[in-house]
Enzyme design. Structure first.
Site, mmCIF file in Angstrom:
data_model
loop_
_atom_site.group_PDB
_atom_site.id
_atom_site.type_symbol
_atom_site.label_atom_id
_atom_site.label_comp_id
_atom_site.label_asym_id
_atom_site.label_seq_id
_atom_site.Cartn_x
_atom_site.Cartn_y
_atom_site.Cartn_z
ATOM 1 N N CYS A 199 3.730 5.103 -3.688
ATOM 2 C CA CYS A 199 2.832 4.147 -3.027
ATOM 3 C C CYS A 199 1.948 4.826 -1.998
ATOM 4 O O CYS A 199 0.782 4.438 -1.821
ATOM 5 C CB CYS A 199 3.614 3.008 -2.377
ATOM 6 N N HIS B 245 7.284 0.680 2.022
ATOM 7 C CA HIS B 245 6.063 0.639 1.190
ATOM 8 C C HIS B 245 4.857 0.994 2.030
ATOM 9 O O HIS B 245 4.901 0.924 3.269
ATOM 10 C CB HIS B 245 5.923 -0.779 0.630
ATOM 11 N N ASP C 65 -3.223 -3.946 -2.174
ATOM 12 C CA ASP C 65 -2.099 -3.081 -2.487
ATOM 13 C C ASP C 65 -2.366 -2.382 -3.807
ATOM 14 O O ASP C 65 -2.193 -2.982 -4.871
ATOM 15 C CB ASP C 65 -0.824 -3.902 -2.554
#
Lengths: 659, 331
Positions: A416, A460, A476
């Protein structure tokens, strides 16, 4: 009167008991102390026990001093050339307690070392306060109390049973007092004089600097980051973004918080729609941020004292979160954040280091040249991630100087943080203010307690871009690459429900254990000034004076009961001799009718005299006498005999009354 | 004077408070012959040095727990505080309702140590541990004893006997620090006990008077060892010196030598025989002679101004004589 109480000599049994109790108290620190120190302590304990057995002499004071200096130096160097701090301090205390054995000869020495043992017990709780520690507390307190009881008994050592009996009774009487003090003693918010730099147990968490690979390392841990309980509606998985550090500064390698991360710039945010209301129990971590759903409402009640919402909408506590913190707040999932962008902020979020990642810059500028607007560019990047063989993996290949270029064009594998960093870079290259946000995403339901658990594995990183008329919008990029990463991050229960029973049982046990831990954390460990105030308000007590008054009254009451119980135990035993009591009853009745048993007369003589002087009472008295003598002197006490005697005395009254 | 008092209060607060309490209590203690029951309100209790240190330690722990906001630390601190408070009641109860009864005190000689026996009775079913008896302002280590439930223990306190006569046991304290040594509970009692102290025997050297007849001062002149008058059967109690050994192998039974002057065996310990000594010295010398005479198995009598004890021997006679010597001149 200043007489010493006892011969001071410490006998072998007491010494061995002392060594056993010391070993018990030190055992919990075994994992904390360096290996050499553990070896030294075990050696000293074993040597002293053997010395007691074989009557070896104790070491000379010069040898003792040498050993002390040596271990002192050892601790100094083991802990990074310092002795102040939680860990070296604890190590020192443990060593001191063990070395005291080398010069322990008398009972007085044992009593002094008892203080050290209590302190060692206290230091244990500075590192760990889990549920089992309360059992450990009671076990050690009982052992140390029994040891004190034994030491204060001069002469022959007390049998173990007696020492433990007295010790356990005292601890049992002390527990109600402990509970009363725990609840009612006024809690002053600490710290009073500051904490050492290594205070608290070791913690892990999100840091305010993110390089490629940081988050993927963190994700390996299943440690709980925080627990959430929602009041009312529960957000959907794609709304479960917990905001941590906001990083606007990129130096070519890592993202870090820019100056506006902590500044008190006034920013506007319009919070729309219905908020989610929840309570978070946050575990300690090495940062200041209090995680909250986007976007926290700064007007919420229930926020910790001194906390604030920063210019980047982070909820920050006053200092590093060193202890477990509980707070309640509301968050609005729909918002317009900073629609009017401050030019300074704008410049800061567009800044890119020169001469880094030229291909990415060219790509972004290319999109601009094609005439795409901001939203178009955002979608272009997301499409690229979605369609062009990008892989979402926890162990991507290492990247070089132009990390974004290599990631975007060469390796196309990342976690991520890679996607968020690359996305933000591209946005900035395309003249759209963007920044990286790190935190947690998702939550796991614990249906036993109806709360959600967020672990380090939920860590994250995502991005925020500023779009005109919308303000900061969350994007995202991971959802483009691995959408199920986001969607299924909530309620892992779903996948476990279909599994076979072993995993089910494991989940059941884990869920209950986590719930127990949560309750323990919440109500016992989290019992601080705020919780105490809530409790007092619930009880109807408004100020400290009343609380202290209640405390005093309860303590005095409990002590009074303890005192009564003890005095009843130490009072003369009641006369269990039924026979004697009945005989005395009959004698008292006769007294009232003018017949007195003279002091020198035994019962038989008395009855003989009675036969001479008052023959009408004689037959009944003979019966009483016979029963009494049988019961008291001759036979085993049997209920029949008791009844016989009681009947005879009763008959005496009847005949006497009639005559 | 006041400065000294202030220094005493600061340096030895415990002892200062204790002395004040003791002074107050001693005025009220009555000398009693019978069983003294230590009632609840007669037990005084103060923290020991260790108790103050314990309180200080609990306070430091409390500060530490507050600083670190550590709940388990609070629990430990409050548990210790509770323990301390409970210990106070326990130590108090350890002494309450104890009964003291006087015991015997064996007579000793002046210069020796008299041991007073006190029977400490525990009427409760729970045993009491570590009770100690001590004289006031006595810093020598004392031994503590346990008393089982509904039982009694015989405890001894020692007192040096300096002078002859009746040594009265003064006020003594019964104390305990059990179970944790945090508090010191004590009380004062005075039992009507007295120990008879005989005069210190003079060192051997001066010879006793030669044997005298029933007339007292006049000696018969004969030594009493010359005229052998025959043998008689050995009776238990006869001195070994008077056994006729030569006849033993033949007769297979020990025989005692008899002498004509039976009166030679007995002699008088006479006050008037020592004109050159003062009263105490005379008593000492007479004591020595009495002891020696008893050892030799001779009959001896005692003649003091105002008191005469007929010649005899044996333990009872010895005690009577020694008692007379001890109490000479005293009411």
């Amino acid at each position: 009167m200043a007489a010493q109480t006892a011969a001071d000599h410490l006998n072998q049994t007491s010494l061995l008991r002392f060594i056993a109790v010391l070993a018990l108290v030190l055992a919990a620190h075994a994992t904390l102390l360096p290996g050499w120190e553990l070896a030294v302590i075990v050696a000293v304990l074993a040597w002293r026990a053997a010395a007691a057995r074989h009557q070896w002499p104790l070491p000379h004071w010069s040898l003792r001093t040498a050993i002390t200096l040596a271990v002192f130096a050892g601790v100094y160097f083991s802990f990074g050339q310092r002795i102040n701090g939680q860990e070296p301090g604890t190590a020192l205390i443990c060593l001191m307690a063990a070395l005291k054995l080398l010069e322990m000869r008398s009972r007085r020495d044992v009593m002094v070392t008892v203080f050290l043992m209590y302190f060692i017990l206290l230091t244990h709780f500075l590192f760990s306060q889990e549920i089992w520690t309360i059992l450990y507390l009671f076990a050690c307190a009982l052992a140390i109390t029994a040891l004190l009881v034994d030491v204060n008994h001069a002469g022959e050592p007390l049998p173990l049973r007696a020492a433990f009996g007295v010790g356990s009774r005292m601890v049992a009487y002390a527990v109600p007092l402990m509970l009363i003090f725990f609840v009612l003693f006024p809690r002053i918010p600490g710290p009073l004089w500051g904490l050492p730099s290594d205070a608290g147990g070791s913690t892990s968490g999100i840091s305010d600097e993110m390089s490629p690979g940081d988050i993927s390392k963190l994700v390996n841990s299943e440690e709980v980051a925080f627990r959430v309980q929602f009041f009312g509606a529960v957000p959907r998985a794609r709304e479960l973004y917990w905001r941590g550090p906001v990083m606007s500064h990129f130096d070519g390698r890592a993202w870090s918080q820019g100056p506006s991360g902590y500044a008190d710039l006034k920013v506007q945010a319009a919070l729309i729609g219905k908020p989610y209301s929840y309570e978070i129990t946050l575990e300690p971590h090495p940062g200041r941020w209090l995680f909250a759903l986007d976007l926290p409402d700064p007007r919420s009640t229930g926020l910790p004292r001194g906390s604030s919402v920063s210019a980047t909408f982070q909820l920050l506590s006053l200092g590093i979160v060193r202890q477990r913190t509980v707070y309640q707040l509301q968050s609005y999932p729909q918002y317009h954040a900073e629609v009017e962008l401050n030019p300074y902020t704008r410049r800061e979020n567009l800044r890119l280091p020169r001469n880094y990642n030229p291909r990415a810059v060219a790509l972004a500028k290319g999109w601009r040249a094609q005439g795409l607007d901001d939203l178009g560019i955002v979608n272009a990047v997301l499409n690229r991630f979605r369609s062009e063989n990008y892989v979402y993996t926890r162990e991507p290949p290492k990247l070089g100087r132009n990390s974004v270029d290599e990631f975007l064009f060469d390796t196309r594998e990342g976690f991520c943080e890679h996607y968020a960093a690359a996305f933000s870079f591209l946005m900035r290259a395309a003249d759209i203010p963007a920044r990286v946000v790190a935190g947690y995403q998702g939550a796991e339901l614990n249906d036993v307690g109806d709360y959600y658990v967020v672990r380090q594995s939920n860590a994250h990183a995502w991005t925020e871009v500023w779009l005109p008329e919308q303000g900061w919008v969350r994007v995202d990029p991971t959802s483009a690459v691995a959408p199920d990463r986001v969607e299924s991050s909530q309620g892992a229960i779903a996948e476990r429900q279909g599994a076979f029973s072993l995993a089910r049982m494991q989940y059941w046990a884990e869920a209950r254990w986590d719930w127990a831990n949560q309750q323990w954390n919440r109500w016992v460990l989290g019992f601080g000034p705020e919780l105490q105030q809530d409790l007092m308000r619930a009880l109807g007590i408004v100020d400290w004076g009343q609380m202290v008054l209640l405390l005093t009254v309860l303590v005095v009451g409990v002590l009074g009961m303890v005192s009564l119980t003890l005095l009843r135990q130490f009072a003369p035993a009641r006369n269990h001799d039924q026979a004697l009591r009945l005989w005395r009853k009959s004698a008292r009745w006769l007294n009232r009718h003018g017949v007195v048993q003279r002091p020198h007369e035994g019962p038989s003589d008395f009855v003989a005299r009675l036969e001479r002087e008052q023959p009408e009472l004689a037959p009944t008295m003979r019966r009483v006498l016979r029963a009494y003598l049988q019961l008291r002197y001759l036979e085993e006490p049997a209920p029949a005999l008791h009844e016989e005697l009681a009947a005879a005395v009763g008959e005496l009254k009847i005949t006497g009354a009639m005559s | 004077m006041r400065l000294w008092l202030l220094a005493k209060i600061l340096l030895h607060p415990l002892r200062f408070v204790q002395d004040r309490i003791d002074a107050w209590v001693m005025r009220r203690v009555k000398r009693l012959p019978g069983p003294i029951v230590i009632t609840r309100n007669r037990v005084y209790i103060l923290p020991t040095r260790f108790g103050y240190a314990f309180a200080a330690m609990a306070l430091v722990m409390l500060m530490g727990s507050m600083n670190y906001s550590n709940s388990m630390g609070f629990m430990l601190t409050f548990l210790l505080g509770g323990l301390g408070l409970v210990c106070m009641h326990y130590t108090h109860g350890n002494l309450a309702f104890v009964q003291l009864r006087p015991g015997r005190a064996k007579p000793v000689f002046a210069g020796e140590i008299a041991h007073f026996e006190v029977q400490v009775e525990n009427p409760a079913p729970r045993p009491r541990y570590s009770l100690a008896l001590a004289w006031p302002r006595d810093t020598s280590p004392v031994l503590a004893a346990d008393v089982e439930g509904e039982n009694a223990a015989l405890m001894r306190i020692a007192l040096p006997a300096a002078q002859r006569g009746w040594l009265k046991a003064s006020v003594f304290s019964v104390s305990t620090e059990f179970p944790l040594g945090l508090f010191h509970a004590w009380t004062w009692a005075e039992l009507d006990m007295a120990c008879l102290v005989y005069p210190k025997p003079a060192p051997p050297g001066r010879l006793p008077p030669p044997a005298s007849g029933a007339s007292g001062l006049h000696s018969s002149g004969k030594s009493g060892q010359d005229e052998f008058a025959g043998l008689r059967a050995y009776q238990r109690g006869d001195a070994l010196k008077s056994i006729h050994w030569k006849s033993l192998p033949k007769l297979q039974a020990p025989m005692i030598k008899q002498f004509t002057e039976l009166l030679d065996l007995e002699f008088w310990l006479d006050w008037a025989l020592l004109p050159d000594l003062d009263t105490e010295a005379r008593l000492s010398q007479l004591t020595r002679w009495a002891l020696d005479a008893e050892l030799q198995g001779r009959n001896y009598g005692l003649r003091l101004p105002g008191l005469t004890i007929a010649p005899h021997h044996g333990e009872h006679h010895q005690q009577e004589c020694l008692k007379a010597l001890a109490l000479y001149g005293q009411a």
